[in-house]
Design an enzyme around this catalytic site. Structure first.
Site, PDB file in Angstrom:
ATOM      1  N   CYS A  43       0.812  -1.231   0.000  1.00 57.40           N
ATOM      2  CA  CYS A  43       0.000   0.000   0.000  1.00 57.40           C
ATOM      3  C   CYS A  43       0.842   1.275   0.000  1.00 57.40           C
ATOM      4  O   CYS A  43       0.324   2.350  -0.306  1.00 57.40           O
ATOM      5  CB  CYS A  43      -0.956   0.015   1.184  1.00 57.40           C
ATOM      6  SG  CYS A  43      -2.086  -1.377   1.163  1.00 57.40           S
ATOM      7  N   HIS A  74      -3.272   7.132   2.446  1.00 62.29           N
ATOM      8  CA  HIS A  74      -3.684   5.874   1.825  1.00 62.29           C
ATOM      9  C   HIS A  74      -5.071   5.526   2.345  1.00 62.29           C
ATOM     10  O   HIS A  74      -5.369   5.681   3.531  1.00 62.29           O
ATOM     11  CB  HIS A  74      -2.674   4.776   2.188  1.00 62.29           C
ATOM     12  CG  HIS A  74      -3.191   3.404   1.921  1.00 62.29           C
ATOM     13  ND1 HIS A  74      -3.702   3.044   0.693  1.00 62.29           N
ATOM     14  CD2 HIS A  74      -3.306   2.312   2.714  1.00 62.29           C
ATOM     15  CE1 HIS A  74      -4.105   1.784   0.753  1.00 62.29           C
ATOM     16  NE2 HIS A  74      -3.875   1.322   1.958  1.00 62.29           N
ATOM     17  N   ASN A 134     -10.154  -0.223  -0.352  1.00 61.37           N
ATOM     18  CA  ASN A 134      -8.691  -0.132  -0.307  1.00 61.37           C
ATOM     19  C   ASN A 134      -8.136  -0.631  -1.638  1.00 61.37           C
ATOM     20  O   ASN A 134      -8.233  -1.824  -1.943  1.00 61.37           O
ATOM     21  CB  ASN A 134      -8.180  -0.981   0.865  1.00 61.37           C
ATOM     22  CG  ASN A 134      -6.674  -0.907   1.027  1.00 61.37           C
ATOM     23  OD1 ASN A 134      -5.961  -0.448   0.139  1.00 61.37           O
ATOM     24  ND2 ASN A 134      -6.178  -1.371   2.160  1.00 61.37           N
TER      25      ASN A 134
HETATM   26  N1  ACO Z   1     -18.903  -8.984   8.149  1.00 59.10           N
HETATM   27  C1  ACO Z   1     -19.453  -9.273   9.347  1.00 59.10           C
HETATM   28  N2  ACO Z   1     -18.724  -9.637  10.417  1.00 59.10           N
HETATM   29  C2  ACO Z   1     -17.400  -9.692  10.257  1.00 59.10           C
HETATM   30  C3  ACO Z   1     -16.766  -9.391   9.033  1.00 59.10           C
HETATM   31  C4  ACO Z   1     -17.582  -9.025   7.954  1.00 59.10           C
HETATM   32  N3  ACO Z   1     -17.090  -8.710   6.743  1.00 59.10           N
HETATM   33  N4  ACO Z   1     -15.440  -9.545   9.185  1.00 59.10           N
HETATM   34  C5  ACO Z   1     -15.228  -9.895  10.455  1.00 59.10           C
HETATM   35  N5  ACO Z   1     -16.401 -10.002  11.089  1.00 59.10           N
HETATM   36  C6  ACO Z   1     -16.653 -10.358  12.497  1.00 59.10           C
HETATM   37  C7  ACO Z   1     -15.534 -11.162  13.113  1.00 59.10           C
HETATM   38  O1  ACO Z   1     -15.673 -12.522  12.794  1.00 59.10           O
HETATM   39  C8  ACO Z   1     -15.738 -10.890  14.585  1.00 59.10           C
HETATM   40  O2  ACO Z   1     -16.783 -11.726  15.048  1.00 59.10           O
HETATM   41  P1  ACO Z   1     -16.741 -12.367  16.529  1.00 59.10           P
HETATM   42  O3  ACO Z   1     -16.716 -11.177  17.464  1.00 59.10           O
HETATM   43  O4  ACO Z   1     -17.996 -13.163  16.577  1.00 59.10           O
HETATM   44  O5  ACO Z   1     -15.478 -13.153  16.564  1.00 59.10           O
HETATM   45  C9  ACO Z   1     -16.246  -9.448  14.612  1.00 59.10           C
HETATM   46  O6  ACO Z   1     -16.703  -9.163  13.285  1.00 59.10           O
HETATM   47  C10 ACO Z   1     -15.208  -8.429  15.017  1.00 59.10           C
HETATM   48  O7  ACO Z   1     -14.020  -8.706  14.286  1.00 59.10           O
HETATM   49  P2  ACO Z   1     -12.746  -7.809  14.436  1.00 59.10           P
HETATM   50  O8  ACO Z   1     -11.690  -8.320  13.503  1.00 59.10           O
HETATM   51  O9  ACO Z   1     -12.390  -7.662  15.880  1.00 59.10           O
HETATM   52  O10 ACO Z   1     -13.299  -6.429  13.896  1.00 59.10           O
HETATM   53  P3  ACO Z   1     -12.624  -5.021  13.920  1.00 59.10           P
HETATM   54  O11 ACO Z   1     -13.474  -4.056  14.612  1.00 59.10           O
HETATM   55  O12 ACO Z   1     -11.175  -5.094  14.301  1.00 59.10           O
HETATM   56  O13 ACO Z   1     -12.656  -4.645  12.374  1.00 59.10           O
HETATM   57  C11 ACO Z   1     -11.218  -4.584  10.464  1.00 59.10           C
HETATM   58  C12 ACO Z   1     -11.990  -5.451  11.437  1.00 59.10           C
HETATM   59  C13 ACO Z   1     -12.219  -3.718   9.702  1.00 59.10           C
HETATM   60  C14 ACO Z   1     -10.469  -5.455   9.482  1.00 59.10           C
HETATM   61  C15 ACO Z   1     -10.252  -3.686  11.268  1.00 59.10           C
HETATM   62  O14 ACO Z   1      -9.458  -4.462  12.136  1.00 59.10           O
HETATM   63  C16 ACO Z   1      -9.366  -2.902  10.381  1.00 59.10           C
HETATM   64  O15 ACO Z   1      -9.795  -2.002   9.711  1.00 59.10           O
HETATM   65  N6  ACO Z   1      -8.067  -3.161  10.353  1.00 59.10           N
HETATM   66  C17 ACO Z   1      -7.165  -2.464   9.509  1.00 59.10           C
HETATM   67  C18 ACO Z   1      -6.815  -3.341   8.444  1.00 59.10           C
HETATM   68  C19 ACO Z   1      -6.790  -2.714   7.085  1.00 59.10           C
HETATM   69  O16 ACO Z   1      -7.477  -1.794   6.723  1.00 59.10           O
HETATM   70  N7  ACO Z   1      -5.938  -3.301   6.320  1.00 59.10           N
HETATM   71  C20 ACO Z   1      -5.791  -2.965   4.979  1.00 59.10           C
HETATM   72  C21 ACO Z   1      -4.463  -3.314   4.522  1.00 59.10           C
HETATM   73  S1  ACO Z   1      -3.243  -2.458   5.411  1.00 59.10           S
HETATM   74  C22 ACO Z   1      -3.395  -0.969   4.928  1.00 59.10           C
HETATM   75  O17 ACO Z   1      -3.791  -0.739   3.841  1.00 59.10           O
HETATM   76  C23 ACO Z   1      -3.072   0.044   5.887  1.00 59.10           C
END
Ligand code: ACO
Length: 322
Positions: A113, A249, A279
């Site tokens: 990224c 980004h 993204n």
């Molecule tokens: N739909 C519904 N539920 C979902 C989904 C989905 N698409 N994906 C995960 N869940 C569920 C999980 O299974 C979990 O369920 P559980 O509590 O029963 O176990 C629950 O949602 C919470 O999951 P978390 O992973 O804790 O959710 P979080 O609030 O952390 O959000 C996310 C996840 C959006 C990926 C977040 O961690 C994030 O934005 N991280 C940054 C990662 C990113 O953007 N990376 C891109 C590449 S790196 C970059 O470009 C910078």
């Protein structure tokens, strides 16, 4: 002193749009969950006959038309991508050939990224040292090809697209400072395990797709945006107050808002397109830049801070007078 000035910008998004509602039909997710956790509402997905080079080519043509330059004016082509068309030739060489340009250096940069800001940093150094005068810097991705559509935690986050900036050597200020960094110790937090040399594990087909520890990436991304922004503005008058537009980004709206809050940057001065594009990795910054220009937000002479963070981990920034 020689500066690298932005003289033309173009972008391209595939026609096919996949909304959160569309995703609800094919996986256990909801529009509400995706919007609340990421701010994403839709993403563009490349058609079967589109590739990273075809997306990048279209963005490059639009940027060249915007800059009013001809292919023979270009003497450097850098493509930032994590999803090249093929192992080799580089996507940059494929685009160079399509543009009927011969002889100039053309190569890809792989910094996930952060690829686009890495590519700007490299092009800036070429121009400052007289190695080139007019550069095509492209960020292009077909991330849909490395998404595991059975993994809802990653499949909803990414999209395809391309953007291109044309840099020209000038006595007038353009890029004021640029930085590239990496720390490979976090590789396992965000990766695609399979590879050419590492091979493909038929017993574990999911390893051919993006795997991510979302929570850990989130925290690291916010802390790094703060660090990189402060490093970049250290040399300019007014520090962060001297920035007209922050163009991060586009990974996640919550990351963008948290970074803006830490930098005390009002959201009115932040360009956010993650809702429309998701993204798009190395394409996200030039796509956001082109969007902001078309919306009439960015004006000649504005100071822009571009900052990125991604797999590797890699991070980097560009401070530019537009
Ligand atoms: N739909 C519904 N539920 C979902 C989904 C989905 N698409 N994906 C995960 N869940 C569920 C999980 O299974 C979990 O369920 P559980 O509590 O029963 O176990 C629950 O949602 C919470 O999951 P978390 O992973 O804790 O959710 P979080 O609030 O952390 O959000 C996310 C996840 C959006 C990926 C977040 O961690 C994030 O934005 N991280 C940054 C990662 C990113 O953007 N990376 C891109 C590449 S790196 C970059 O470009 C910078």
């Amino acid at each position: 002193m020689t500066y690298a000035r932005f003289i033309g910008i173009g972008s391209y998004l595939p026609e096919k749009v996949l909304t959160n509602k569309d995703l609800e039909k094919v996986m256990n997710t909801s529009d509400e969950w995706i919007r609340e956790r990421t701010g994403i509402m839709r993403r563009h997905i490349a058609a079967d006959n589109e590739t990273t080079s075809s997306l990048g080519l279209e963005a490059a043509k639009r940027a060249m038309s915007n800059a009013d330059i001809e292919p023979e004016d270009i003497d450097l082509i850098i493509v930032a991508t994590t999803t090249p068309d093929q192992v080799f030739p580089s996507t940059a060489c494929l685009i160079q050939h399509q543009l009927k340009i011969k002889g100039c250096a053309a190569f890809d940069v792989q910094a996930v990224c952060s690829g686009f800001v890495y590519a700007l940093d490299i092009a800036n150094r070429f121009l400052q040292t007289g190695g080139a005068t007019t550069a095509l810097v492209i960020g292009a991705e077909t991330l849909s090809r490395i998404l595991n559509w059975e993994d809802r935690s990653t499949a909803v986050l990414f999209g395809d697209g391309a953007g291109c900036v044309i840099l020209k050597a000038s006595d007038e200020p353009g890029i004021l400072s640029s930085h590239s960094h990496a720390d490979g110790q976090y590789a396992d937090l965000l990766q695609v395990r399979s590879g050419i040399s590492a091979g493909y594990n038929e017993a574990k087909p999911a390893e051919a797709f993006i795997e991510m520890n979302g929570n850990a990436v989130f925290k690291r991304a916010v802390a790094t945006f703060d660090k990189i922004a402060r490093e970049t503005v250290a040399d300019i008058d007014g520090g962060l107050g001297g920035i007209d537009w922050f163009i991060p980004h586009q990974a996640n709206m919550r990351i963008i808002k948290a970074a803006a809050r830490k930098l005390e940057m009002p959201m009115e001065r932040v360009i956010a397109t993650v809702d429309m594009h998701a993204n798009t990795s190395s394409a996200s910054i030039p796509l956001a830049l082109d969007y902001a220009l078309q919306e009439g937000k960015i004006k000649q002479g504005d100071i822009l801070l571009l900052a990125a963070f991604g797999g590797g981990f890699t991070w980097g920034s560009t401070l530019v007078k537009y």
